[in-house]
Design a protein around this motif. Structure first.
Motif, PDB file in Angstrom:
ATOM      1  N   SER A   1       0.366  -8.630  -8.983  1.00 61.15           N
ATOM      2  CA  SER A   1      -0.225  -9.920  -8.646  1.00 61.15           C
ATOM      3  C   SER A   1      -0.969  -9.838  -7.318  1.00 61.15           C
ATOM      4  O   SER A   1      -0.551  -9.138  -6.394  1.00 61.15           O
ATOM      5  CB  SER A   1       0.874 -10.982  -8.564  1.00 61.15           C
ATOM      6  N   GLU A   2      -2.074 -10.567  -7.214  1.00 65.22           N
ATOM      7  CA  GLU A   2      -2.832 -10.588  -5.961  1.00 65.22           C
ATOM      8  C   GLU A   2      -2.015 -11.203  -4.830  1.00 65.22           C
ATOM      9  O   GLU A   2      -2.288 -10.967  -3.658  1.00 65.22           O
ATOM     10  CB  GLU A   2      -4.128 -11.381  -6.148  1.00 65.22           C
ATOM     11  N   HIS A   3      -1.021 -12.015  -5.176  1.00 65.69           N
ATOM     12  CA  HIS A   3      -0.254 -12.726  -4.154  1.00 65.69           C
ATOM     13  C   HIS A   3       1.105 -12.083  -3.890  1.00 65.69           C
ATOM     14  O   HIS A   3       1.844 -12.538  -3.028  1.00 65.69           O
ATOM     15  CB  HIS A   3      -0.058 -14.184  -4.582  1.00 65.69           C
ATOM     16  N   GLN A   4       1.439 -11.027  -4.643  1.00 61.21           N
ATOM     17  CA  GLN A   4       2.733 -10.374  -4.481  1.00 61.21           C
ATOM     18  C   GLN A   4       2.755  -9.589  -3.167  1.00 61.21           C
ATOM     19  O   GLN A   4       2.043  -8.622  -2.991  1.00 61.21           O
ATOM     20  CB  GLN A   4       2.987  -9.436  -5.669  1.00 61.21           C
ATOM     21  N   GLY A   5       3.590 -10.012  -2.221  1.00 67.20           N
ATOM     22  CA  GLY A   5       3.687  -9.314  -0.939  1.00 67.20           C
ATOM     23  C   GLY A   5       2.366  -9.268  -0.206  1.00 67.20           C
ATOM     24  O   GLY A   5       1.962  -8.229   0.304  1.00 67.20           O
ATOM     25  N   ALA A   6       1.646 -10.416  -0.139  1.00 69.49           N
ATOM     26  CA  ALA A   6       0.270 -10.419   0.344  1.00 69.49           C
ATOM     27  C   ALA A   6       0.142 -10.564   1.861  1.00 69.49           C
ATOM     28  O   ALA A   6      -0.952 -10.787   2.358  1.00 69.49           O
ATOM     29  CB  ALA A   6      -0.506 -11.544  -0.352  1.00 69.49           C
ATOM     30  N   GLN A   7       1.224 -10.461   2.624  1.00 69.87           N
ATOM     31  CA  GLN A   7       1.133 -10.592   4.074  1.00 69.87           C
ATOM     32  C   GLN A   7       0.311  -9.443   4.654  1.00 69.87           C
ATOM     33  O   GLN A   7       0.537  -8.276   4.353  1.00 69.87           O
ATOM     34  CB  GLN A   7       2.535 -10.597   4.687  1.00 69.87           C
ATOM     35  N   VAL A   8      -0.666  -9.777   5.492  1.00 66.89           N
ATOM     36  CA  VAL A   8      -1.580  -8.775   6.047  1.00 66.89           C
ATOM     37  C   VAL A   8      -1.091  -8.325   7.418  1.00 66.89           C
ATOM     38  O   VAL A   8      -0.746  -9.149   8.272  1.00 66.89           O
ATOM     39  CB  VAL A   8      -3.009  -9.349   6.158  1.00 66.89           C
ATOM     40  N   ASP A   9      -1.066  -7.005   7.615  1.00 67.68           N
ATOM     41  CA  ASP A   9      -0.706  -6.435   8.913  1.00 67.68           C
ATOM     42  C   ASP A   9      -2.000  -6.098   9.657  1.00 67.68           C
ATOM     43  O   ASP A   9      -2.570  -5.016   9.489  1.00 67.68           O
ATOM     44  CB  ASP A   9       0.149  -5.187   8.716  1.00 67.68           C
ATOM     45  N   ALA A  10      -2.475  -7.037  10.471  1.00 67.13           N
ATOM     46  CA  ALA A  10      -3.754  -6.870  11.168  1.00 67.13           C
ATOM     47  C   ALA A  10      -3.660  -5.902  12.345  1.00 67.13           C
ATOM     48  O   ALA A  10      -4.681  -5.579  12.966  1.00 67.13           O
ATOM     49  CB  ALA A  10      -4.262  -8.225  11.649  1.00 67.13           C
ATOM     50  N   THR A  11      -2.458  -5.418  12.652  1.00 72.57           N
ATOM     51  CA  THR A  11      -2.289  -4.495  13.783  1.00 72.57           C
ATOM     52  C   THR A  11      -2.443  -3.034  13.361  1.00 72.57           C
ATOM     53  O   THR A  11      -2.378  -2.143  14.207  1.00 72.57           O
ATOM     54  CB  THR A  11      -0.903  -4.688  14.424  1.00 72.57           C
ATOM     55  N   ARG A  12      -2.647  -2.806  12.079  1.00 69.42           N
ATOM     56  CA  ARG A  12      -2.641  -1.425  11.577  1.00 69.42           C
ATOM     57  C   ARG A  12      -3.839  -1.174  10.665  1.00 69.42           C
ATOM     58  O   ARG A  12      -4.255  -2.053   9.911  1.00 69.42           O
ATOM     59  CB  ARG A  12      -1.340  -1.176  10.806  1.00 69.42           C
ATOM     60  N   TRP A  13      -4.381   0.038  10.746  1.00 71.36           N
ATOM     61  CA  TRP A  13      -5.469   0.459   9.863  1.00 71.36           C
ATOM     62  C   TRP A  13      -5.000   1.637   9.010  1.00 71.36           C
ATOM     63  O   TRP A  13      -4.304   2.523   9.494  1.00 71.36           O
ATOM     64  CB  TRP A  13      -6.699   0.891  10.657  1.00 71.36           C
ATOM     65  N   VAL A  14      -5.411   1.625   7.738  1.00 71.17           N
ATOM     66  CA  VAL A  14      -5.151   2.750   6.834  1.00 71.17           C
ATOM     67  C   VAL A  14      -6.475   3.132   6.179  1.00 71.17           C
ATOM     68  O   VAL A  14      -7.231   2.260   5.733  1.00 71.17           O
ATOM     69  CB  VAL A  14      -4.115   2.385   5.746  1.00 71.17           C
ATOM     70  N   THR A  15      -6.769   4.416   6.143  1.00 71.03           N
ATOM     71  CA  THR A  15      -7.975   4.901   5.466  1.00 71.03           C
ATOM     72  C   THR A  15      -7.635   5.252   4.020  1.00 71.03           C
ATOM     73  O   THR A  15      -6.659   5.967   3.764  1.00 71.03           O
ATOM     74  CB  THR A  15      -8.544   6.140   6.173  1.00 71.03           C
ATOM     75  N   VAL A  16      -8.430   4.737   3.088  1.00 69.55           N
ATOM     76  CA  VAL A  16      -8.253   5.060   1.670  1.00 69.55           C
ATOM     77  C   VAL A  16      -9.511   5.791   1.195  1.00 69.55           C
ATOM     78  O   VAL A  16     -10.623   5.268   1.299  1.00 69.55           O
ATOM     79  CB  VAL A  16      -8.015   3.800   0.818  1.00 69.55           C
ATOM     80  N   GLN A  17      -9.325   7.016   0.724  1.00 63.47           N
ATOM     81  CA  GLN A  17     -10.432   7.842   0.228  1.00 63.47           C
ATOM     82  C   GLN A  17     -10.442   7.824  -1.299  1.00 63.47           C
ATOM     83  O   GLN A  17      -9.391   7.691  -1.930  1.00 63.47           O
ATOM     84  CB  GLN A  17     -10.273   9.283   0.724  1.00 63.47           C
ATOM     85  N   PHE A  18     -11.635   8.009  -1.885  1.00 65.14           N
ATOM     86  CA  PHE A  18     -11.774   7.970  -3.340  1.00 65.14           C
ATOM     87  C   PHE A  18     -12.430   9.255  -3.837  1.00 65.14           C
ATOM     88  O   PHE A  18     -13.476   9.674  -3.329  1.00 65.14           O
ATOM     89  CB  PHE A  18     -12.609   6.755  -3.762  1.00 65.14           C
ATOM     90  N   LEU A  19     -11.794   9.868  -4.824  1.00 62.59           N
ATOM     91  CA  LEU A  19     -12.313  11.077  -5.455  1.00 62.59           C
ATOM     92  C   LEU A  19     -12.419  10.833  -6.958  1.00 62.59           C
ATOM     93  O   LEU A  19     -11.609  10.093  -7.533  1.00 62.59           O
ATOM     94  CB  LEU A  19     -11.391  12.270  -5.201  1.00 62.59           C
ATOM     95  N   THR A  20     -13.402  11.460  -7.587  1.00 63.25           N
ATOM     96  CA  THR A  20     -13.556  11.334  -9.036  1.00 63.25           C
ATOM     97  C   THR A  20     -13.727  12.707  -9.663  1.00 63.25           C
ATOM     98  O   THR A  20     -14.371  13.593  -9.095  1.00 63.25           O
ATOM     99  CB  THR A  20     -14.771  10.460  -9.398  1.00 63.25           C
ATOM    100  N   ASN A  21     -13.127  12.871 -10.823  1.00 61.35           N
ATOM    101  CA  ASN A  21     -13.232  14.108 -11.594  1.00 61.35           C
ATOM    102  C   ASN A  21     -13.394  13.751 -13.066  1.00 61.35           C
ATOM    103  O   ASN A  21     -13.041  12.652 -13.496  1.00 61.35           O
ATOM    104  CB  ASN A  21     -11.967  14.969 -11.438  1.00 61.35           C
ATOM    105  N   THR A  22     -13.916  14.691 -13.829  1.00 66.61           N
ATOM    106  CA  THR A  22     -13.963  14.530 -15.280  1.00 66.61           C
ATOM    107  C   THR A  22     -13.243  15.702 -15.919  1.00 66.61           C
ATOM    108  O   THR A  22     -13.303  16.828 -15.422  1.00 66.61           O
ATOM    109  CB  THR A  22     -15.413  14.472 -15.809  1.00 66.61           C
TER     110      THR A  22
END
Length: 205
Positions: A62-83
Motif C-alpha cells: 500500500s502507498e500508505h503502509q509505513g509512509a512516514q518520511v525520514d527527511a534526515t537521511r538520503w538513500v541512493t537507488v540505482q537501476f539496472l536492466t538485463n534481458t
C-alpha cells in the motif's frame, strides 16, 4: 440395411477409439510438460520473490503502509536492466539512479522496444542488492507485476512507484534494483492452448 459388425470388427473399433483417447491424453500431457519446462525459471523467480532468496523482491504494498518520511537521511537507488538469452527487446531505465528519503514515494520510468517482426510477451523479474536490503525496497506499482505484450516494432514506457522502508539498516546507503526481462511468448501461447483444451478443445470420448 447395414449388416451388424462381427465380433472382430467390434473389437477393432473399440481399439481405435481407445487409441484416439490415449493420443488425446498424450497430446495434452505433452503440452502441459512443455509449458512446465518454460515455467521453471519464472516459477523459481516467483519463489525467490516470496521468500526474498537471492535478493528477489516481493509484490505490491500500500502507498500508505509505513509512509512516514525520514527527511534526515538520503538513500541512493540505482537501476539496472538485463534481458534473458534470445530476448531481442531493448530495455533500459530512463533514470539510472535517484536519491530518495526513506518513506517517500518515488516514480521512475523504463523504456522498452520490441524490434522483432512479431508480437512478443515478456515478464520482468526484479532483484535487489545487497540482498540484505531487498525487503526494504517496497514497490507500490510496478510493470513487473504483470506480463507485458508488445506488437512488432512497438515501444512503450513502463512505470515503477516505490519507496525505501525507513527501517533500512543504517549502514546501507545504496540499493541496486535490477530487472531481467524474460521472453515468455511460447509459454503464453502454450498456456492459451492448454486453456482451450481444458475448456473443451480436447475432449475425451
Amino acid at each position: 440395411m447395414k449388416p451388424n459388425p462381427t465380433p472382430a470388427q467390434g473389437r477393432e473399433q473399440d481399439k481405435k477409439q481407445a487409441n484416439q483417447r490415449t493420443l488425446r491424453r498424450l497430446l495434452l500431457a505433452s503440452v502441459a510438460m512443455f509449458a512446465f519446462g518454460f515455467l521453471l525459471v519464472p516459477l523459481y523467480d516467483v519463489f525467490c520473490q516470496i521468500t526474498g532468496l537471492n535478493g528477489k523482491t516481493g509484490g505490491a504494498v500500500s502507498e500508505h503502509q509505513g509512509a512516514q518520511v525520514d527527511a534526515t537521511r538520503w538513500v541512493t537507488v540505482q537501476f539496472l536492466t538485463n534481458t534473458n538469452a534470445d530476448m531481442p527487446w531493448l530495455f533500459e531505465p530512463l533514470q539510472h539512479k535517484v536519491k530518495v528519503h526513506p518513506g517517500e514515494i518515488t516514480k521512475v520510468s523504463f523504456s522498452v522496444l520490441n524490434p522483432a517482426l512479431k508480437p512478443m510477451t515478456a515478464q520482468a523479474v526484479p532483484s535487489v542488492s545487497p540482498s540484505e536490503g531487498a525487503e526494504y525496497l517496497l514497490k507500490t506499482q510496478c510493470f513487473c507485476f504483470e506480463q507485458q505484450t508488445l506488437a512488432a516494432g512497438a515501444h512503450q514506457e513502463m512505470t515503477l512507484l516505490f519507496r525505501v522502508d525507513p527501517n533500512l539498516p543504517p549502514h546501507i546507503h545504496t540499493l541496486t534494483l535490477a530487472y531481467t526481462l524474460f521472453d515468455i511468448s511460447e509459454t503464453h501461447a502454450i498456456g492459451q492452448m492448454a486453456q482451450v483444451g481444458i475448456n473443451g478443445g480436447l475432449s475425451y470420448e
